[in-house]
Motif scaffolding. Structure first.
Motif, short mmCIF file in Angstrom:
data_model
loop_
_atom_site.label_atom_id
_atom_site.label_comp_id
_atom_site.label_asym_id
_atom_site.label_seq_id
_atom_site.Cartn_x
_atom_site.Cartn_y
_atom_site.Cartn_z
N UNK A 40 0.83 -1.21 0.00
CA UNK A 40 0.00 0.00 0.00
C UNK A 40 0.86 1.25 0.00
N UNK A 41 1.96 1.23 0.74
CA UNK A 41 2.85 2.40 0.79
C UNK A 41 3.43 2.66 -0.60
N UNK A 42 3.86 1.60 -1.27
CA UNK A 42 4.43 1.76 -2.61
C UNK A 42 3.41 2.25 -3.63
N UNK A 43 2.16 1.85 -3.44
CA UNK A 43 1.12 2.29 -4.37
C UNK A 43 0.58 3.68 -4.01
N UNK A 44 1.03 4.21 -2.87
CA UNK A 44 0.62 5.55 -2.47
C UNK A 44 -0.60 5.58 -1.58
N UNK A 45 -1.19 4.44 -1.29
CA UNK A 45 -2.38 4.37 -0.43
C UNK A 45 -1.95 3.95 0.97
N UNK A 46 -1.83 4.91 1.87
CA UNK A 46 -1.42 4.60 3.24
C UNK A 46 -2.55 3.89 3.97
N UNK A 47 -2.24 2.74 4.53
CA UNK A 47 -3.21 2.04 5.37
C UNK A 47 -3.31 2.76 6.70
N UNK A 48 -4.45 2.62 7.36
CA UNK A 48 -4.67 3.31 8.63
C UNK A 48 -3.60 2.94 9.65
N UNK A 49 -3.29 1.64 9.79
CA UNK A 49 -2.30 1.24 10.77
C UNK A 49 -0.88 1.63 10.38
N UNK A 50 -0.61 1.80 9.09
CA UNK A 50 0.71 2.22 8.66
C UNK A 50 0.92 3.72 8.81
N UNK A 51 -0.17 4.49 8.93
CA UNK A 51 -0.01 5.94 9.12
C UNK A 51 0.73 6.23 10.42
N UNK A 52 0.47 5.43 11.44
CA UNK A 52 1.18 5.61 12.70
C UNK A 52 2.67 5.38 12.55
N UNK A 53 3.03 4.37 11.79
CA UNK A 53 4.45 4.10 11.54
C UNK A 53 5.07 5.21 10.71
N UNK A 54 4.30 5.71 9.74
CA UNK A 54 4.80 6.79 8.91
C UNK A 54 5.05 8.04 9.75
N UNK A 55 4.12 8.37 10.64
CA UNK A 55 4.29 9.53 11.51
C UNK A 55 5.49 9.34 12.43
#
Length: 119
Positions: free
Chosen positions: A84-99
């Motif tokens: 999802x990150x590579x396709x540009x669609x941030x998953x809800x649970x991955x947004x925390x990791x991104x932040x």
């Protein structure tokens, strides 16, 4: 154009050539060949040219593989999250990791700025 290109300090520089065999990519990315074949199935971004049953990867494939490796092994993403990150669609649970990664990067940049000011 540079003779070699390096994404991470820990990895071997990518030689300046057009195609790489699966064995060469495995060595360049410090992965097993079966992992590369599995990732081909999981990530549409990896698309080696197949001729006579052999895979030939291009430089862009090697860079994508290194990016996936970083997402999975260094940043703790799941395969689904990395996809999802590579396709540009941030998953809800991955947004925390991104932040968290963003905060860490900001902190490191601030520390670097302080270090440079003191020199």
């Amino acid at each position: 154009m540079k003779e070699t290109e390096q994404v991470s300090d820990d990895l071997i520089p990518i030689p300046n050539k057009r195609y790489f065999t699966i064995g060469e990519v495995a060595r360049l990315c410090e992965l097993k060949t079966h992992v590369l074949r599995y990732w081909e199935q999981e990530f549409e971004q990896i698309s080696p040219v197949k001729r006579s049953g052999r895979r030939y990867y291009q430089r862009e494939d090697v860079l994508i593989i290194r990016q996936i490796q970083g997402l999975l092994h260094e940043q703790g993403f799941t395969i689904s999250g990395a996809r999802q990150w590579l396709s540009g669609d941030q998953a809800v649970d991955d947004k925390g990791r991104y932040k968290q990664l963003l905060r860490q990067t900001i902190t490191e940049l601030e520390d670097l700025r302080k270090l440079l000011k003191s020199v």
